[in-house]
Write a protein that holds these residues in place. Structure first.
Motif, short mmCIF file in Angstrom:
data_model
loop_
_atom_site.label_atom_id
_atom_site.label_comp_id
_atom_site.label_asym_id
_atom_site.label_seq_id
_atom_site.Cartn_x
_atom_site.Cartn_y
_atom_site.Cartn_z
N SER A 158 0.96 -1.25 0.19
CA SER A 158 0.06 -0.10 0.02
C SER A 158 0.91 1.39 -0.16
CB SER A 158 -0.98 0.00 1.19
OG SER A 158 -1.63 1.15 1.27
N THR A 176 -6.94 2.76 -5.44
CA THR A 176 -6.94 1.32 -4.92
C THR A 176 -7.91 0.35 -5.53
OG1 THR A 176 -7.86 1.74 -2.73
CG2 THR A 176 -5.52 1.91 -3.02
N ASN A 225 -2.20 0.63 -4.70
CA ASN A 225 -1.76 -0.45 -4.25
C ASN A 225 -0.67 -1.17 -5.29
OD1 ASN A 225 -2.98 -0.77 -1.77
ND2 ASN A 225 -4.85 -1.63 -2.68
#
Length: 209
Positions: free
Chosen positions: A96, A209, A113
């Motif tokens: 992350s 993400t 991500n």
């Protein structure tokens, strides 16, 4: 009469197998040799980390120090770059990444991500379209002071130099510039980022993400 018909059959068969010289040349035209690859293309193909990178040790905060790229946005507005940090948090096969920078006078947090791959030190960022996919490689790092990253998107290369602080030794900068040259990224496309004015908090968030 029989001899006539045999002769006729022979002629027809011969005509069936015969073709003009031009057609034969077209059919057997040699394949032109493939153009030789440039040194830059060879360097990209051989792209690999210098060491057995342990991505888990990349966790924590990094300061973006320098970028080598022919990205259009950098070429057009590289003179007004903003201080930028990236914080890596490794969770299993996922990294992350929280990038904090200023955009239009506001402090933004950009969340992404990266996914680990089977190659140590290599990560993958999935884009909205296949052409937007990014291969990310930690080319070299000592984990405690600097990290050189190479990003490849649509066959184009960008190099980034990060530090655990806003400064790194001069020899690291020299090495970064030397390595960038192998990808045809000379001093004219190397952009240093400010080492001051970092965002202490964020006002807006872009979650990718």
């Amino acid at each position: 009469m029989i001899r006539f018909w045999l002769h006729l059959v022979f002629v027809l068969l011969w005509l069936g197998f015969w073709e003009p010289a031009e057609a034969r040349r077209a059919r057997f035209k040699p394949t032109p040799p493939k153009p030789k690859k440039t040194e830059t293309e060879k360097a990209i193909e051989k792209l690999a980390p210098d060491q057995n990178i342990n991505i888990d040790q990349m966790s924590g905060k990094w300061y973006l120090l320098t970028v080598a790229s022919r990205c259009k946005n950098l070429l057009e507005s590289g003179f007004k770059l903003e201080s930028t940090t990236a914080t890596w948090t490794v969770i299993g096969d996922k990294v992350s990444v929280s990038t904090v920078t200023k955009l239009n006078f506001a402090c933004w947090e950009i969340k992404q991500n990266y996914m680990k791959t089977k190659t140590p030190g290599q990560l993958f960022l999935k884009g909205k379209r296949p052409i937007d996919n990014v291969d990310i490689m930690v080319l070299e790092t000592d984990y405690s002071s600097f990290a050189m990253l190479v990003l490849k998107r649509a066959g184009k290369i960008t190099m980034k130099l990060y530090g655990r602080s806003s400064e790194v030794p001069e020899k690291v900068l020299d090495r970064f510039e030397t390595r960038a040259k192998t990808f045809n990224l000379g001093l004219d496309v190397i952009f240093p980022y400010p080492d001051y004015g970092f965002c202490q908090s964020t006002e807006k968030v872009l979650d990718m993400t």
